[in-house]
Design an enzyme around this catalytic site. Structure first.
Site, PDB file in Angstrom:
ATOM      1  N   GLU A  69     -41.810  -7.383  11.694  1.00  0.00           N
ATOM      2  CA  GLU A  69     -40.619  -8.099  12.170  1.00  0.00           C
ATOM      3  C   GLU A  69     -39.726  -8.512  11.006  1.00  0.00           C
ATOM      4  O   GLU A  69     -38.498  -8.548  11.141  1.00  0.00           O
ATOM      5  CB  GLU A  69     -41.040  -9.316  12.997  1.00  0.00           C
ATOM      6  CG  GLU A  69     -41.493  -8.991  14.404  1.00  0.00           C
ATOM      7  CD  GLU A  69     -42.832  -8.275  14.468  1.00  0.00           C
ATOM      8  OE1 GLU A  69     -43.589  -8.332  13.477  1.00  0.00           O
ATOM      9  OE2 GLU A  69     -43.141  -7.663  15.501  1.00  0.00           O
ATOM     10  N   HIS A 138     -48.585 -13.288  23.346  1.00  0.00           N
ATOM     11  CA  HIS A 138     -47.572 -12.342  23.806  1.00  0.00           C
ATOM     12  C   HIS A 138     -46.853 -12.848  25.055  1.00  0.00           C
ATOM     13  O   HIS A 138     -46.250 -12.050  25.785  1.00  0.00           O
ATOM     14  CB  HIS A 138     -48.210 -10.986  24.138  1.00  0.00           C
ATOM     15  CG  HIS A 138     -48.831 -10.292  22.975  1.00  0.00           C
ATOM     16  ND1 HIS A 138     -50.007 -10.680  22.420  1.00  0.00           N
ATOM     17  CD2 HIS A 138     -48.409  -9.225  22.252  1.00  0.00           C
ATOM     18  CE1 HIS A 138     -50.322  -9.873  21.412  1.00  0.00           C
ATOM     19  NE2 HIS A 138     -49.364  -8.990  21.283  1.00  0.00           N
TER      20      HIS A 138
END
Length: 343
Positions: A69, A138
């Site tokens: 990321e 998640h």
């Protein structure tokens, strides 16, 4: 061939298709626009949103990145500062935490720290919320974290039409925009306007259902649940106005006020945990600025203050369902009656 008004009215897309259409139209409008993200190329993204875009626009404009990321956001930020507009995808917003320096300390600050001489015009698409057993790492709803950072705009698209129109506006915005998409909305279907200029301005809320007794604020996956709750409450004689802010930053204060002028009662729903969620900010805005309009105490209906369980049954216990939302509305109605009677 130009579509007829009837054909446009009947054109229905899924939420995922609407986002893809927005990306296609904006990439065709601006040949310099790039897409960046993990597995967005050949696989078409973990939720299939970018399927076909690699074949259509090529590997120089649809770039698969390492599973990092920091690399995704750092590259998108660098490109934006060089004048190359970019849409970056974070496949699970939970992992935006790995790129917080680039988002919070860098992208959000460029316009301010350069005296307005430059900015970072790029979009970060973030997939948020629960999906049925995607577990604690998640399934989070972290949008409130970013609303607390000056310099960032925060969009929450709840319908296919909103997803297309708001994403197109986000791409054309001169500042960094975080665009939250919910996992459980990708297959939802709705009417979507055609046309490259079918934009929805950032900072304008939308009345999703007209009502006169209570304003029920909801966004992302809580919006369809709020609409179902409102339908059930109509059978009990309670008229609920469902209002979607669409953009958390900037927030449509005038839109909320217009709704409260009709109803005088406010219930706010969010999937995120109750503590320090954006519900609290909306409640504070209403209490500080619109208190004379209120006939009853404000009610929040939120996720519980716990990590998201893996088991689907427990997951549904954590986030608000239609019955919890309806119970919140009934409570506000009872409080309003007590207040009016002085009991």
């Amino acid at each position: 061939m130009t579509a007829t008004p009837k054909a446009e009215k009947e054109r229905r897309l899924t939420y995922a298709q609407a986002i893809r259409e927005a990306l296609v139209e904006e990439m065709e409008r601006d040949p310099s626009l790039l897409l960046l993200g993990e597995d967005i190329g050949e696989p078409g993204g973990v939720f299939g949103v970018t399927q076909g875009l690699l074949q259509r626009f090529g590997a120089e404009r649809v770039l698969d990145t390492p599973i990092s990321e920091e690399a995704v956001i750092g590259t998108a930020l660098g490109a934006a500062l060089l004048g190359v507009p970019t849409v970056a995808e974070i496949m699970f917003s939970d992992f935006a935490t790995l790129a917080m320096d680039q988002i919070v300390n860098q992208a959000a600050k460029f316009r301010y720290m350069t005296g307005g001489r430059t900015s970072a015009p790029f979009v970060i698409r973030m997939v948020t919320g629960t999906a049925g057993a995607t577990a604690a790492q998640h399934s989070q709803s972290l949008e409130a974290w970013f609303t607390a950072t000056p310099g960032l705009k925060v969009v929450t698209a709840s319908t296919p039409a909103d997803a297309k129109g708001l994403l197109k506006s986000a791409i054309r915005d001169p500042d960094p925009v975080l665009f939250f998409e919910h996992k459980l909305l990708y297959n939802s279907r709705g009417a979507v306007p055609a046309g490259v200029d079918s934009l929805i301005p950032l900072g304008e809320g939308r009345v999703a259902r007209e009502g006169s007794d209570v304003t029920l604020v909801a966004y992302l996956y809580m919006l369809p649940r709020a609409l179902k709750a409102a339908e059930a409450l109509a059978g009990e004689g309670i008229s609920v106005e469902v209002w979607d802010p669409c953009t958390l930053v900037p927030f449509d204060r005038a839109g909320l006020r217009r709704s409260l002028e009709k109803t005088g009662r406010l219930v706010i729903v969010q999937e995120a945990p109750r503590r320090n969620g954006f519900c609290a900010e909306i409640a504070a805005i209403a209490a500080e600025e619109f208190f004379p309009l209120l006939k009853a105490p404000i009610k929040r209906v939120c996720g519980t203050n716990t990590p998201m369980p893996y088991a689907p049954e427990l997951e549904q216990f954590v986030i608000p369902d239609e019955e919890r939302i309806a119970a919140g509305v009934r409570e506000v109605m009872r409080n309003a009656v007590r207040s009016a009677s002085g009991s």
